[in-house]
Structures are given as structure tokens and as C-alpha cells.
Design an enzyme around this catalytic site. Sequence first.
Site, PDB file in Angstrom:
ATOM      1  N   SER A  64       8.739   7.274  -9.142  1.00 22.39           N
ATOM      2  CA  SER A  64       9.870   7.147  -8.215  1.00 22.39           C
ATOM      3  C   SER A  64      10.620   8.464  -8.086  1.00 22.39           C
ATOM      4  O   SER A  64      10.592   9.316  -8.981  1.00 22.39           O
ATOM      5  CB  SER A  64      10.839   6.072  -8.711  1.00 22.39           C
ATOM      6  OG  SER A  64      10.196   4.828  -8.807  1.00 22.39           O
TER       7      SER A  64
HETATM    8  N1  SAH Z   1       9.207   3.445 -12.522  1.00 24.35           N
HETATM    9  C1  SAH Z   1       7.878   3.863 -12.199  1.00 24.35           C
HETATM   10  C2  SAH Z   1       7.530   3.307 -10.826  1.00 24.35           C
HETATM   11  C3  SAH Z   1       6.112   3.231 -10.568  1.00 24.35           C
HETATM   12  S1  SAH Z   1       5.705   2.570  -8.976  1.00 24.35           S
HETATM   13  C4  SAH Z   1       7.770   5.382 -12.193  1.00 24.35           C
HETATM   14  O1  SAH Z   1       8.747   6.012 -11.806  1.00 24.35           O
HETATM   15  O2  SAH Z   1       6.726   5.922 -12.547  1.00 24.35           O
HETATM   16  C5  SAH Z   1       5.734   0.843  -9.286  1.00 24.35           C
HETATM   17  C6  SAH Z   1       4.868   0.337 -10.410  1.00 24.35           C
HETATM   18  O3  SAH Z   1       4.949  -1.088 -10.400  1.00 24.35           O
HETATM   19  C7  SAH Z   1       3.390   0.684 -10.279  1.00 24.35           C
HETATM   20  O4  SAH Z   1       2.943   1.265 -11.470  1.00 24.35           O
HETATM   21  C8  SAH Z   1       2.730  -0.671 -10.026  1.00 24.35           C
HETATM   22  O5  SAH Z   1       1.419  -0.772 -10.555  1.00 24.35           O
HETATM   23  C9  SAH Z   1       3.691  -1.607 -10.727  1.00 24.35           C
HETATM   24  N2  SAH Z   1       3.654  -2.996 -10.268  1.00 24.35           N
HETATM   25  C10 SAH Z   1       3.481  -3.465  -9.000  1.00 24.35           C
HETATM   26  N3  SAH Z   1       3.510  -4.816  -8.985  1.00 24.35           N
HETATM   27  C11 SAH Z   1       3.723  -5.205 -10.279  1.00 24.35           C
HETATM   28  C12 SAH Z   1       3.854  -6.474 -10.925  1.00 24.35           C
HETATM   29  N4  SAH Z   1       3.765  -7.610 -10.257  1.00 24.35           N
HETATM   30  N5  SAH Z   1       4.072  -6.494 -12.250  1.00 24.35           N
HETATM   31  C13 SAH Z   1       4.163  -5.331 -12.973  1.00 24.35           C
HETATM   32  N6  SAH Z   1       4.027  -4.121 -12.426  1.00 24.35           N
HETATM   33  C14 SAH Z   1       3.823  -4.052 -11.090  1.00 24.35           C
END
Ligand code: SAH
Length: 213
Positions: A64
Site C-alpha cells: 500500500s
Molecule cells: N498491507 C499490505 C497490503 C497488501 S495488498 C501491504 O502494504 O503490503 C492486500 C493483500 O490482501 C494482498 O496480499 C492480498 O493477497 C490480501 N487479501 C486479499 N483478499 C484477502 C482475504 N480474503 N483474506 C486475507 N487476505 C486477503
Amino acid sequence: MNNTNKHQGLRNQLAKILEDKGIIDRNVLEAIKKIPRHLFLDSSFENFAYQDKAFPIGKDQTISQPYTVAFQSQLLEVKKGDKILEIGTGSGYQTAVLCFLGAKVYSVERQNELFKKTSRFLPTLGYRPKSFVFGDGYIGLESEAPFDSIIVTAGAPIIPQPLMAQLKIGGRLVIPLGEKIQVMTLLIRKNETQFERHEFGNFIFVPLLENKN
Ligand code: SAH
């Protein structure tokens, strides 16, 4: 470890940018100054790691934007020792911010390779959540509920009901809601049945997906 004075200078600049954009929580700004974001990215992004931008982390996912991480963290009003459920571990950068703030973090990721990579990597930097969970955030983490706060770091088409149920009275749920564009939404649990709702403008996230992969 490759974390130099040059990186420190870039982090200080990034914290200043976030402050100029309206982040006021001193502890959150301190976390931005301390956490080596460049190490959460592929080395080809090293020169851009302290720009206020999202970047790809593989598997169609992104780390993010720092402003978004800071904004969500600020909305959580983290106190030391808070038990926090994070949905969407991804690169682990937001997880590191929560650990830095003194929270006991339970972080759930549905994408197996990211789950494995980040659960190995993050402790090497000294950030140790209570647990990394390979699971589907739509169902939350019943075994550890209730939580002081819950943060969702992917765009959710709806508020998953289990997340509301797993929040303590007085607890805060921060979740970006919507399909293509998301409205940052804060729910504060007032009692068994009532939640106060606040909205904070538009953000763009990768989607919250169902089931594990
Ligand atoms: N806070 C993280 C955001 C990553 S993007 C960062 O800054 O790196 C969002 C993440 O949510 C991804 O890794 C994706 O695989 C995960 N995600 C999407 N749907 C999900 C779900 N139902 N349960 C858990 N994780 C999920």
C-alpha cells in the site's frame, strides 16, 4: 543489512510528506521514519521505495501507499498492547507499523506464497506479530476474537459480518469499502448491536478476494 543513512534521509522526507498531507499521529510518523520500506520491495524498486506510492509485490498484489498505511494506522488509534486483527498481510509493511506501535498483531493472508514469504521475512527485521495466519479474511479469526481493532488492507465490496462480530465493544474496524474505488470507513462498536459509522474519502486498493489461493 542494506539500510544506510541515505535510506534514513529518504524516510525522514517521506514522513514530512505524510505530515504535510495531514497525518498527525506522532507514533505513526515515527514508524514511517524507522521501518526500512525498501527492504519490503524487490531490489529493482529500491530507488523508489520512499516515494508515496503503491508498488507491485508479486501475485497481482501491491504494497500500500505509505499515506494509506499511515492514514489507516492513525484511524486505529493504537494503544500499546492492543490486540489487532489485520486482514491482508501482503508485504508485511502495515504489519510492521502495527508491531512498531506496540500492538499484538494477528495477520491473515489468503495468498500462500505471500503468506510464506512475509512470515519468514518480517521477523528477520525484528517485527514479530503474535501470529501469521494463512486464511480467508472474510471469516476473520474466530479462535482469537474479540479484537480491540481490525484493519482490512484490501478493497471490500461489503463489510464481512464475522469481522463486526469479532470486534470488542468500543473497538474500531477500519475497512476500505467499494468495488473500483473504496471509501475509507471506520466503524466503532457501541454495544452488541450498534456501530457508529464514519467515512473518510476515496482510496484505491486491490480487491479483497474470497477463499484461499
Ligand atoms: N498491507 C499490505 C497490503 C497488501 S495488498 C501491504 O502494504 O503490503 C492486500 C493483500 O490482501 C494482498 O496480499 C492480498 O493477497 C490480501 N487479501 C486479499 N483478499 C484477502 C482475504 N480474503 N483474506 C486475507 N487476505 C486477503
